[in-house]
Design an enzyme around this catalytic site. Structure first.
Site, PDB file in Angstrom:
ATOM      1  N   GLY A 122       2.288  23.534  82.668  1.00  0.00           N
ATOM      2  CA  GLY A 122       2.095  24.984  82.575  1.00  0.00           C
ATOM      3  C   GLY A 122       0.618  25.376  82.518  1.00  0.00           C
ATOM      4  O   GLY A 122       0.274  26.413  81.952  1.00  0.00           O
ATOM      5  N   LYS A 123      -0.233  24.566  83.120  1.00  0.00           N
ATOM      6  CA  LYS A 123      -1.671  24.899  83.173  1.00  0.00           C
ATOM      7  C   LYS A 123      -1.918  26.223  83.882  1.00  0.00           C
ATOM      8  O   LYS A 123      -2.783  26.991  83.490  1.00  0.00           O
ATOM      9  CB  LYS A 123      -2.457  23.841  83.967  1.00  0.00           C
ATOM     10  CG  LYS A 123      -2.513  22.491  83.374  1.00  0.00           C
ATOM     11  CD  LYS A 123      -3.248  21.536  84.299  1.00  0.00           C
ATOM     12  CE  LYS A 123      -2.504  21.179  85.569  1.00  0.00           C
ATOM     13  NZ  LYS A 123      -1.239  20.484  85.398  1.00  0.00           N
ATOM     14  N   GLN A 156      -2.947  18.280  88.360  1.00  0.00           N
ATOM     15  CA  GLN A 156      -2.305  17.033  87.940  1.00  0.00           C
ATOM     16  C   GLN A 156      -2.493  16.829  86.429  1.00  0.00           C
ATOM     17  O   GLN A 156      -2.541  17.807  85.719  1.00  0.00           O
ATOM     18  CB  GLN A 156      -2.812  15.834  88.763  1.00  0.00           C
ATOM     19  CG  GLN A 156      -2.348  15.855  90.227  1.00  0.00           C
ATOM     20  CD  GLN A 156      -3.143  16.820  91.090  1.00  0.00           C
ATOM     21  OE1 GLN A 156      -4.359  16.798  91.126  1.00  0.00           O
ATOM     22  NE2 GLN A 156      -2.459  17.687  91.801  1.00  0.00           N
ATOM     23  N   ASN A 162      -1.488  19.053  96.558  1.00  0.00           N
ATOM     24  CA  ASN A 162      -0.466  18.371  95.740  1.00  0.00           C
ATOM     25  C   ASN A 162      -0.100  19.188  94.510  1.00  0.00           C
ATOM     26  O   ASN A 162       0.973  19.020  93.942  1.00  0.00           O
ATOM     27  CB  ASN A 162      -0.925  16.954  95.339  1.00  0.00           C
ATOM     28  CG  ASN A 162      -2.351  16.891  94.803  1.00  0.00           C
ATOM     29  OD1 ASN A 162      -3.089  17.879  94.848  1.00  0.00           O
ATOM     30  ND2 ASN A 162      -2.744  15.731  94.327  1.00  0.00           N
ATOM     31  N   ALA A 163      -0.982  20.069  94.082  1.00  0.00           N
ATOM     32  CA  ALA A 163      -0.718  20.894  92.895  1.00  0.00           C
ATOM     33  C   ALA A 163       0.222  22.046  93.235  1.00  0.00           C
ATOM     34  O   ALA A 163       0.330  22.459  94.384  1.00  0.00           O
ATOM     35  CB  ALA A 163      -2.028  21.450  92.357  1.00  0.00           C
ATOM     36  N   GLY A 164       0.876  22.552  92.227  1.00  0.00           N
ATOM     37  CA  GLY A 164       1.715  23.739  92.405  1.00  0.00           C
ATOM     38  C   GLY A 164       1.724  24.517  91.109  1.00  0.00           C
ATOM     39  O   GLY A 164       2.252  24.052  90.111  1.00  0.00           O
ATOM     40  N   HIS A 165       1.090  25.661  91.114  1.00  0.00           N
ATOM     41  CA  HIS A 165       1.028  26.474  89.901  1.00  0.00           C
ATOM     42  C   HIS A 165       1.900  27.717  90.080  1.00  0.00           C
ATOM     43  O   HIS A 165       1.663  28.520  90.968  1.00  0.00           O
ATOM     44  CB  HIS A 165      -0.429  26.865  89.597  1.00  0.00           C
ATOM     45  CG  HIS A 165      -1.287  25.698  89.219  1.00  0.00           C
ATOM     46  ND1 HIS A 165      -2.654  25.722  89.241  1.00  0.00           N
ATOM     47  CD2 HIS A 165      -0.943  24.456  88.789  1.00  0.00           C
ATOM     48  CE1 HIS A 165      -3.116  24.537  88.839  1.00  0.00           C
ATOM     49  NE2 HIS A 165      -2.105  23.766  88.570  1.00  0.00           N
ATOM     50  N   THR A 166       2.904  27.844  89.238  1.00  0.00           N
ATOM     51  CA  THR A 166       3.845  28.964  89.349  1.00  0.00           C
ATOM     52  C   THR A 166       3.473  30.055  88.349  1.00  0.00           C
ATOM     53  O   THR A 166       3.370  29.797  87.156  1.00  0.00           O
ATOM     54  CB  THR A 166       5.280  28.476  89.071  1.00  0.00           C
ATOM     55  OG1 THR A 166       5.536  27.353  89.911  1.00  0.00           O
ATOM     56  CG2 THR A 166       6.291  29.566  89.356  1.00  0.00           C
ATOM     57  N   THR A 189      -2.631   9.797  91.068  1.00  0.00           N
ATOM     58  CA  THR A 189      -3.148  10.527  92.211  1.00  0.00           C
ATOM     59  C   THR A 189      -4.528   9.939  92.560  1.00  0.00           C
ATOM     60  O   THR A 189      -4.982   8.988  91.922  1.00  0.00           O
ATOM     61  CB  THR A 189      -3.181  12.047  91.941  1.00  0.00           C
ATOM     62  OG1 THR A 189      -3.479  12.721  93.169  1.00  0.00           O
ATOM     63  CG2 THR A 189      -4.239  12.422  90.894  1.00  0.00           C
ATOM     64  N   ARG A 202     -16.760   6.927 103.358  1.00  0.00           N
ATOM     65  CA  ARG A 202     -17.760   7.665 104.143  1.00  0.00           C
ATOM     66  C   ARG A 202     -17.335   7.921 105.572  1.00  0.00           C
ATOM     67  O   ARG A 202     -18.140   7.979 106.490  1.00  0.00           O
ATOM     68  CB  ARG A 202     -19.122   6.963 104.058  1.00  0.00           C
ATOM     69  CG  ARG A 202     -19.726   7.155 102.671  1.00  0.00           C
ATOM     70  CD  ARG A 202     -20.681   6.099 102.285  1.00  0.00           C
ATOM     71  NE  ARG A 202     -20.015   4.829 102.115  1.00  0.00           N
ATOM     72  CZ  ARG A 202     -20.645   3.702 101.805  1.00  0.00           C
ATOM     73  NH1 ARG A 202     -21.937   3.692 101.670  1.00  0.00           N
ATOM     74  NH2 ARG A 202     -19.977   2.591 101.639  1.00  0.00           N
ATOM     75  N   ASP A 208       2.445  19.376  85.498  1.00  0.00           N
ATOM     76  CA  ASP A 208       3.556  20.311  85.296  1.00  0.00           C
ATOM     77  C   ASP A 208       3.753  20.737  83.843  1.00  0.00           C
ATOM     78  O   ASP A 208       4.868  20.925  83.380  1.00  0.00           O
ATOM     79  CB  ASP A 208       4.869  19.723  85.850  1.00  0.00           C
ATOM     80  CG  ASP A 208       4.719  19.320  87.301  1.00  0.00           C
ATOM     81  OD1 ASP A 208       4.133  20.095  88.061  1.00  0.00           O
ATOM     82  OD2 ASP A 208       5.170  18.223  87.666  1.00  0.00           O
ATOM     83  N   ASP A 219      10.733  26.491  73.565  1.00  0.00           N
ATOM     84  CA  ASP A 219      12.026  27.189  73.647  1.00  0.00           C
ATOM     85  C   ASP A 219      13.092  26.321  74.324  1.00  0.00           C
ATOM     86  O   ASP A 219      14.271  26.380  73.954  1.00  0.00           O
ATOM     87  CB  ASP A 219      11.869  28.518  74.406  1.00  0.00           C
ATOM     88  CG  ASP A 219      11.244  28.330  75.781  1.00  0.00           C
ATOM     89  OD1 ASP A 219      10.279  27.534  75.886  1.00  0.00           O
ATOM     90  OD2 ASP A 219      11.700  28.958  76.749  1.00  0.00           O
ATOM     91  N   LYS A 266      -0.049  28.808  84.083  1.00  0.00           N
ATOM     92  CA  LYS A 266       0.290  29.914  83.189  1.00  0.00           C
ATOM     93  C   LYS A 266      -0.835  30.159  82.180  1.00  0.00           C
ATOM     94  O   LYS A 266      -1.176  31.306  81.872  1.00  0.00           O
ATOM     95  CB  LYS A 266       1.590  29.543  82.462  1.00  0.00           C
ATOM     96  CG  LYS A 266       2.206  30.652  81.673  1.00  0.00           C
ATOM     97  CD  LYS A 266       3.506  30.190  81.053  1.00  0.00           C
ATOM     98  CE  LYS A 266       3.252  29.281  79.882  1.00  0.00           C
ATOM     99  NZ  LYS A 266       4.478  29.056  79.074  1.00  0.00           N
TER     100      LYS A 266
HETATM  101  P1  IMP Z   1      -0.376  12.544  95.306  1.00  0.00           P
HETATM  102  O1  IMP Z   1      -1.302  13.267  94.396  1.00  0.00           O
HETATM  103  O2  IMP Z   1       0.369  13.447  96.243  1.00  0.00           O
HETATM  104  O3  IMP Z   1      -1.045  11.391  96.005  1.00  0.00           O
HETATM  105  O4  IMP Z   1       0.772  11.869  94.396  1.00  0.00           O
HETATM  106  C1  IMP Z   1       0.512  10.823  93.460  1.00  0.00           C
HETATM  107  C2  IMP Z   1       1.389  10.991  92.219  1.00  0.00           C
HETATM  108  O5  IMP Z   1       0.975  12.155  91.514  1.00  0.00           O
HETATM  109  C3  IMP Z   1       2.874  11.200  92.535  1.00  0.00           C
HETATM  110  O6  IMP Z   1       3.620  10.596  91.492  1.00  0.00           O
HETATM  111  C4  IMP Z   1       3.025  12.724  92.502  1.00  0.00           C
HETATM  112  O7  IMP Z   1       4.335  13.128  92.227  1.00  0.00           O
HETATM  113  C5  IMP Z   1       2.070  13.063  91.367  1.00  0.00           C
HETATM  114  N1  IMP Z   1       1.530  14.435  91.466  1.00  0.00           N
HETATM  115  C6  IMP Z   1       0.545  14.875  92.270  1.00  0.00           C
HETATM  116  N2  IMP Z   1       0.287  16.176  92.064  1.00  0.00           N
HETATM  117  C7  IMP Z   1       1.121  16.561  91.077  1.00  0.00           C
HETATM  118  C8  IMP Z   1       1.310  17.805  90.384  1.00  0.00           C
HETATM  119  O8  IMP Z   1       0.644  18.810  90.625  1.00  0.00           O
HETATM  120  N3  IMP Z   1       2.268  17.809  89.404  1.00  0.00           N
HETATM  121  C9  IMP Z   1       2.984  16.703  89.100  1.00  0.00           C
HETATM  122  N4  IMP Z   1       2.840  15.528  89.717  1.00  0.00           N
HETATM  123  C10 IMP Z   1       1.912  15.455  90.688  1.00  0.00           C
HETATM  124 MG    MG Z   2       2.482  21.573  88.968  1.00  0.00          MG
END
Ligand code: IMP
Ligand code: MG
Length: 346
Positions: A17-18, A182, A45-49, A197, A143, A15, A288, A20
């Site tokens: 800002g990759k 991550q 698991n990722a979220g890029h805004t 992760t 496997r 989180d 900022d 961006k």
């Molecule tokens: P998992 O990747 O869902 O197994 O989560 C393992 C740990 O990594 C947890 O603490 C999640 O909150 C964190 N995590 C996984 N992906 C992200 C991400 O994209 N941003 C921030 N934290 C992440």
């Molecule tokens: Mg993120």
């Protein structure tokens, strides 16, 4: 052959800002420099805004470069949830992005199944994103996993399936932007185990996707002017200024909506991550927000909390630390430190 690979990599706990940065690089770099954008680790698991033409777009599995028309690959090191992918594809299409012309998935990526999601949904120890990531990687390594090339053959996803070896090693002069997910402190080996992760979040992970080390060029290490973490461990000290930071910085997860725990910039972590990843550039986002809160604190190399009176004093200390201390003891590669105040562009 692959001629040039630039990498966007997170030097903290995610989180930073990759997305961006990857958006900005694929938008502003001359056309032809990046033939492909590559996700090399993780999955949903990722979220890029991203803010693009006045729209807010969130990507989870698809590289951000697709928004700028760059052919985008979900690499062999990733795990894929096809149901969620379909949703993501449709959302990108609703913004006019020609996903069918641009999206590629390497046949070796592993599938996240319904069972993986159910199992991960029961997690209480780590505070995962519940996207089935841990169980999917476990099955890959034991496997018992399923490669996407095998299942997609029978579905509408078959048109996206590719083989990166054939794609990259058949012609000359290929350029790639590798987009990390991550971050360093979440890396399965280098992170704060077990609060990590299930994939590798360092530059080494790029090579595991079929890229020869000689092709690596710029390594853009991304951090924030403070640090956040989402998960089950205690990370945030009791400090009203950090609560203010969370509100002003809108530190809530892009994937799960969970509040991110906040703490001050930790130079010990940044140093280790910059050295191990061989960062050539350090991009420091959200300065900022620190200025809005008006408190300039960081943990120095010895772990001591330091307090600076001004934004300038804080920035000078960080720059001196990166250019002098980190470069002297690392591989001496940091060429540039870039501060970003704008929420939408670097
Ligand atoms: P998992 O990747 O869902 O197994 O989560 C393992 C740990 O990594 C947890 O603490 C999640 O909150 C964190 N995590 C996984 N992906 C992200 C991400 O994209 N941003 C921030 N934290 C992440
Ligand atoms: Mg993120």
């Amino acid at each position: 052959m692959i001629e040039n690979v630039d990498v966007v990599i997170d030097l903290q706990s995610g989180d930073t800002g990759k997305g961006k940065v990857a958006y900005s690089l694929t938008k502003n770099t001359p056309r032809g420099e990046y033939d492909y954008c590559l996700r090399f680790n993780g999955g949903g698991n990722a979220g890029h805004t991203i803010y693009h033409n006045g729209n807010k777009i969130v990507t989870h599995q698809i590289p951000v470069g697709i928004i700028n028309g760059i052919p985008s690959i979900i690499g062999p090191g990733c795990v894929v949830n096809l149901f969620k992918l379909e949703k993501e594809i449709n959302e990108l299409k609703s913004f006019g992005i020609p996903v069918d012309d641009l999206l590629l998935i390497d046949k070796r990526a592993h599938v996240v199944t319904g069972d993986h999601l159910t199992e991960d949904g029961r997690d209480t120890l780590i505070g995962t994103t519940r996207q089935g990531i841990g169980p999917a990687y476990r099955d890959k390594y034991s496997r018992n996993g399923i490669r996407v090339g095998v299942v997609a053959e029978l579905t509408e996803f078959s048109k996206y399936i590719t083989d990166v070896y054939e794609l990259w090693y058949g012609k000359k002069g290929i350029g790639i932007l590798a987009e990390g997910a991550q971050g360093f402190s979440l890396d399965i080996d280098w992170g704060d185990y077990p609060f990590v992760t299930a994939s590798h979040c360092t530059v080494g992970s790029v090579l595991l996707n079929g890229i020869a080390p000689q092709a690596l060029n710029n390594i853009f290490g991304v951090i924030k002017a403070y640090e956040t973490y989402v998960g089950a461990k205690d990370f945030e000290p009791d400090d009203p200024e950090l609560k203010k930071l969370r509100e002003l910085g809108q530190e809530f997860g892009a994937t799960t909506g969970r509040p991110r725990q906040c703490n001050w910039l930790n130079l010990q972590t940044v140093k280790q991550a910059a050295q191990i990843n061989g960062a050539t550039h350090i991009i420091i986002n959200k300065m900022d927000i620190l200025e809005e809160v008006g408190v300039y604190k960081l943990y120095d190399e010895k772990g001591t909390l330091r307090n600076f009176k001004t934004s300038r004093g804080f920035m000078e200390y960080v720059e001196r630390f990166l250019y002098d201390d980190v470069n002297l003891t690392g591989t001496g590669l940091i060429e540039q430190v870039i501060w970003s105040r704008s929420p939408h562009e670097i």
